[in-house]
Design an enzyme around this catalytic site. Structure first.
Site, short mmCIF file in Angstrom:
data_model
loop_
_atom_site.label_atom_id
_atom_site.label_comp_id
_atom_site.label_asym_id
_atom_site.label_seq_id
_atom_site.Cartn_x
_atom_site.Cartn_y
_atom_site.Cartn_z
N ILE A 536 0.95 -1.20 0.09
CA ILE A 536 0.16 -0.22 0.06
C ILE A 536 0.98 1.35 -0.12
O ILE A 536 0.41 2.34 0.06
CB ILE A 536 -1.12 -0.01 1.24
N THR A 538 5.04 2.90 -0.62
CA THR A 538 6.75 2.67 -0.71
C THR A 538 7.35 3.89 -0.18
O THR A 538 6.69 4.94 -0.34
CB THR A 538 7.14 2.08 -1.76
N GLY A 539 8.46 3.61 0.30
CA GLY A 539 9.18 5.02 0.60
C GLY A 539 10.82 4.67 0.65
O GLY A 539 11.08 3.48 0.47
N GLY A 540 11.46 5.66 1.12
CA GLY A 540 12.95 5.36 1.18
C GLY A 540 13.33 4.35 2.01
O GLY A 540 14.44 3.68 2.06
N GLY A 542 11.38 1.67 2.79
CA GLY A 542 10.84 0.39 2.59
C GLY A 542 9.68 0.32 1.95
O GLY A 542 9.06 1.41 1.79
N VAL A 544 5.39 -0.64 2.67
CA VAL A 544 4.14 -1.06 3.57
C VAL A 544 3.34 -2.06 2.97
O VAL A 544 2.75 -1.83 1.77
CB VAL A 544 3.49 0.19 4.04
N ASP A 658 10.70 14.81 11.81
CA ASP A 658 10.16 14.74 10.61
C ASP A 658 8.57 14.85 10.71
O ASP A 658 8.06 14.21 9.93
CB ASP A 658 10.59 13.40 9.90
#
Ligand SMILES: *[C@@H]1O[C@H](CO)[C@@H](O)[C@H](O)[C@H]1NC(C)=O
Ligand SMILES: *[C@@H]1O[C@H](CO)[C@@H](O)[C@H](O)[C@H]1NC(C)=O
Length: 830
Positions: A536, A538-540, A542, A544, A658
């Site tokens: 569902i 993605t990011g730096g 990993g 999800v 952040d």
């Protein structure tokens, strides 16, 4: 020397008054006389460079150069001012904390005076009888001084008066009945003195009154029923006196009333049912009296009521079901009466409720389950009643800060209260079972069945062993923490001593859930081995995945990219880190159920957030519409509470680093949760806070660009950006880039920058909340970190019961919000 006939006439009148002014009058024109009198006060000496006294500060002359208005805050004695030299004066305002002395009788010569104000000063003595000669007077304000004596009955001659304020002095004696002659009065304020005697029934003649304050005196006797003639009244405050007798039923004529305060007297009898006519009432305070009989069901008619205080009387019988119609009610205090029967379920329809105190009554039955819908509740006190049954699993929303259910007959177990810092008193009930670990300082004594060594009760029986290590983790971590620790090199000694344990740790698989276990296989099965169709996001860090477990529970799995965790020292640090972060418990911080730490599988298991990130919801027009103003304000509050908790309520302060709309996640009810502690780490006292620039572009505090020192105030800045983004529906970059002095912002109004996809707010409470959010947001965006408020302060502001703004919603501009002086707190605040 030439005199105009007018001047001669004035001089003639003065002569009969034998004033000092007369003595020099023969040599000077009356204009010169006025100037001399001003000079003699020495109050304007700083203006001596200008020879034209009509130009002096606070002085207004008419076309004939006579002084008609003085509005000045003098420093000195009233006797320095020769009243008899200013016969043309129409308006005199000398309110000043530095003004002393007493009011001279020569004030009586000011027959043209319409407006006289000497408030907030140190004026002593009595009101001279000659006050009665000020026949033009329309407004008389002597409030907040040290005047004494009684009101001269000559006041009754001031028949043009519309405002009479003598509040906050040391006046004694009775109100002269001649007060009834002041038939033009609109405002009468005699509060805060030592007046005695009865309220004269002639007060009923003042039919133009809109505001009547007689509070905080020692008036005795009954409330005259003539009060019912004052049909224009909007505020009636007779509180804190020693009034006796019943509340006259004529009170029902005062249909314009918005505030009725009769509290702290010794009123007896029943609450008249005519009170039902007061449909404009917003505040009804009858507390601390000796009122008896039942609560009139007609109170349910008062649809605009916001605060209802009836505590400290002898009221009997049930709480009427009609109270469920008081849809705007925020405060309900019925404590210390003799109310019985059960708490009506209808009360739980009151979704605006913030403060509810029903303590010290004879209420029985259960606590209504529907209490979970009172999401704004911040304080609930049901102590000292005969309530039984279980404590509902959810009480109020996430603003609940005080819950007192002590001294009842409640049974069953203690539910999981998700706010550890809340004040919780459950003492003297029949509660049993284990005590949830989330509670910080609960009051629990007098419950025989409770167990839990941590709270001084007998230890609970051990639960059967679980296959997997149980770790009640309630926060989230991401790979960046991991990376941080993998970069950090421990010394060799530590490395050696931990190397043996590290081999075990490598295979650690720590998971906790409500049933006590989640099988690793279940997770793999639920995602078909992390199949892309369950992904569902993605990011730096990993990807999800959404995983539905066999028990039906849905969780989010964050699968981390390949990590260099081979080094045992960093593994160990990660373990420690998890332990510290697992102590975080806050209902607005996303829950981490567990993690898997293994060469082949590295993932974190979180609470699943149905609606995804705030960023995405705000950028989807349909979803943004669902986020109405109340929901948006609540999102900002939730983030504030979570950050305040991280910064101030943990053993060592935790900076998130952040905060952005990407890292705020929403559940199915669109409530906000702070997630993704991207690079958060514990702020050790001895460690430097220097770091690589982290955070999300557009949310980073300006000082980080050059100092690289991360403090809590960086989160405060990012919070300010998010708060504005929530109100505007988009990133507030234009507003952030405009300099505060720039004239282009002068006329940008708050209302014009609000998210135009929603219709502008109409509800007064909502408008106030939006003003509060934007005021706080701009304070958080100040360029100097020290000038920004702490998150604790912000969270407290949001928990406060009331806020009122001088300006109305439509009139507030961005530059005013930006330049306001409020919330300028420095270090002693933290
Ligand atoms: C006189 O001095 C005051 C204060 O120094 C100043 O504000 C004012 O402008 C001066 N007036 C004239 C006419 O120079
Ligand atoms: C609840 O009410 C009782 C009795 O009126 C009072 O003693 C107690 O302090 C109240 N609790 C809180 C949390 O205010």
């Amino acid at each position: 020397m030439k005199f105009t006939s007018f001047t001669s006439r004035v001089v003639f009148i003065w002569a009969t008054l034998l004033t000092a002014c007369f003595l020099v009058a023969s040599e000077l024109s009356s204009i010169q006389l006025e100037k001399e009198a001003l000079l003699n006060t020495s109050w304007w000496s700083w203006q001596m460079n200008s020879s034209d006294h009509c130009q002096w500060y606070g002085i207004t002359c008419d076309s004939t150069r006579h002084i008609i208005e003085i509005l000045y805050s003098p420093q000195g004695e009233l006797s320095q001012f020769n009243f008899s030299c200013f016969p043309n004066l129409k308006s005199l305002d000398f309110s000043s904390v530095y003004l002393t002395g007493s009011i001279p009788s020569q004030i009586g010569v000011l027959s043209k005076l319409k407006f006289l104000k000497l408030s907030y000063s140190q004026v002593t003595g009595v009101i001279p009888l000659e006050i009665g000669s000020l026949s033009s007077l329309m407004e008389l304000d002597f409030s907040s001084n040290k005047l004494n004596g009684s009101i001269p009955s000559s006041v009754g001659r001031l028949t043009k008066l519309t405002t009479l304020s003598l509040s906050g002095n040391n006046f004694i004696g009775a109100i002269p009945s001649s007060i009834g002659d002041l038939i033009k009065l609109i405002t009468l304020d005699l509060s805060g003195n030592a007046f005695t005697g009865a309220i004269p029934s002639s007060i009923g003649n003042l039919t133009k009154l809109t505001t009547l304050y007689l509070s905080s005196n020692t008036f005795t006797g009954a409330i005259p029923s003539s009060i019912g003639n004052l049909t224009k009244l909007t505020t009636l405050d007779l509180s804190s006196n020693t009034l006796t007798g019943a509340i006259p039923s004529s009170i029902g004529n005062l249909t314009k009333l918005t505030i009725l305060n009769l509290s702290s007297n010794t009123l007896t009898g029943q609450i008249p049912s005519t009170i039902a006519n007061l449909t404009n009432l917003e505040y009804l305070f009858l507390d601390s009296n000796q009122l008896s009989g039942p609560l009139p069901r007609e109170i349910g008619n008062l649809k605009n009521l916001m605060e209802l205080l009836l505590r400290g009387n002898n009221l009997i019988g049930p709480i009427p079901l009609t109270f469920g119609y008081l849809a705007d009610l925020t405060h309900l205090a019925l404590s210390s009466n003799k109310l019985n029967d059960s708490i009506p379920d209808e009360l739980t329809q009151l979704t605006q409720l913030q403060f509810v105190d029903l303590s010290h009554n004879k209420l029985n039955g259960h606590i209504p389950i529907g209490i979970n819908s009172c999401v704004g509740l911040s304080s609930l006190n049901l102590s000292y009643n005969h309530l039984s049954g279980r404590i509902p699993l959810k009480i109020g929303g996430y603003l609940l800060a005080q819950l007192d259910l002590s001294n009842n007959n409640l049974s069953g177990t203690i539910p999981d209260f998700p706010i550890p810092w809340m004040y919780l008193d459950l003492s003297y009930n029949n509660l049993e079972g284990p005590i949830p670990l989330e509670l910080l300082n609960p009051k629990l004594i007098g419950n025989k069945g409770l167990c839990g060594a941590a709270y001084g009760f007998t230890p609970c029986e051990k639960k059967p062993n679980l296959i997997i290590v149980i770790l009640p983790i309630t926060t989230i971590l991401t790979i960046q923490i991991f990376r941080f620790f993998s970069l950090k090199r421990k010394d060799k000694k530590a490395l050696l001593s931990t190397s043996t344990r590290a081999s075990k740790i490598r295979d650690v698989f720590s998971i906790w859930n409500f049933d006590g276990r989640i099988a690793f296989e279940d997770l793999i099965e639920a995602t078909e081995g992390f199949d892309i169709k369950y992904c569902i996001g993605t990011g730096g860090y990993g990807s999800v995945y959404k995983a539905q477990l066999p028990q039906g529970k849905v969780v989010a799995l964050k699968k981390l990219h390949s990590l260099e965790i081979e080094e045992s020292a960093s593994l160990n640090s990660f373990q420690n880190e998890v332990r510290v972060l697992s102590e975080l418990r806050h209902r607005n911080i996303i829950k981490l159920y567990g993690y898997c730490l293994h060469k082949k599988c590295m993932f974190l298991i979180y609470e699943y957030m149905e609606r995804g990130s705030l960023f995405c919801v705000l950028r989807n027009d349909d979803e943004a519409l669902e986020l109405d103003w109340t929901k948006r304000v609540n999102i900002v509050k939730a983030v504030a509470h979570a950050l305040s908790y991280l910064h101030h309520d943990c053993t060592s302060s935790i900076v998130h680093r952040d905060i952005s709309s990407n890292n705020i996640l929403l559940n199915s009810e669109l409530q906000a949760f702070v997630g993704d502690f991207g690079v958060a780490r514990i702020l050790h006292l001895d460690s430097s806070n220097r770091t690589m620039l982290a955070g999300t572009y557009g949310y980073i505090a300006p000082e980080l660009a050059y100092t690289m020192v991360v403090t809590e105030k960086c989160d405060v800045y990012s919070f300010g950006v998010v708060a504005l983004e929530v109100l505007m529906g988009r990133h507030p970059e234009e507003i952030l880039s405009l300099s505060s002095s720039s004239s282009s912002t002068q006329n940008v109004m708050l209302i014009d920058v609000l998210d135009s996809r929603l219709s502008p707010p109409v509800n007064r409470i909502v408008k106030q909340e939006i003003m509060l959010v934007s005021t706080i947001a701009f304070a958080c965006l100040r360029s100097k970190p020290k000038s920004r408020p702490t998150m604790k302060r912000v969270s407290q502001e949001f928990l406060k019961q009331k806020t009122s703004f001088a300006k109305s919603f439509g009139e507030i501009s961005i530059s005013e919000l930006r330049n306001q002086e409020m919330y300028l707190f420095d270090e002693h605040d933290t």
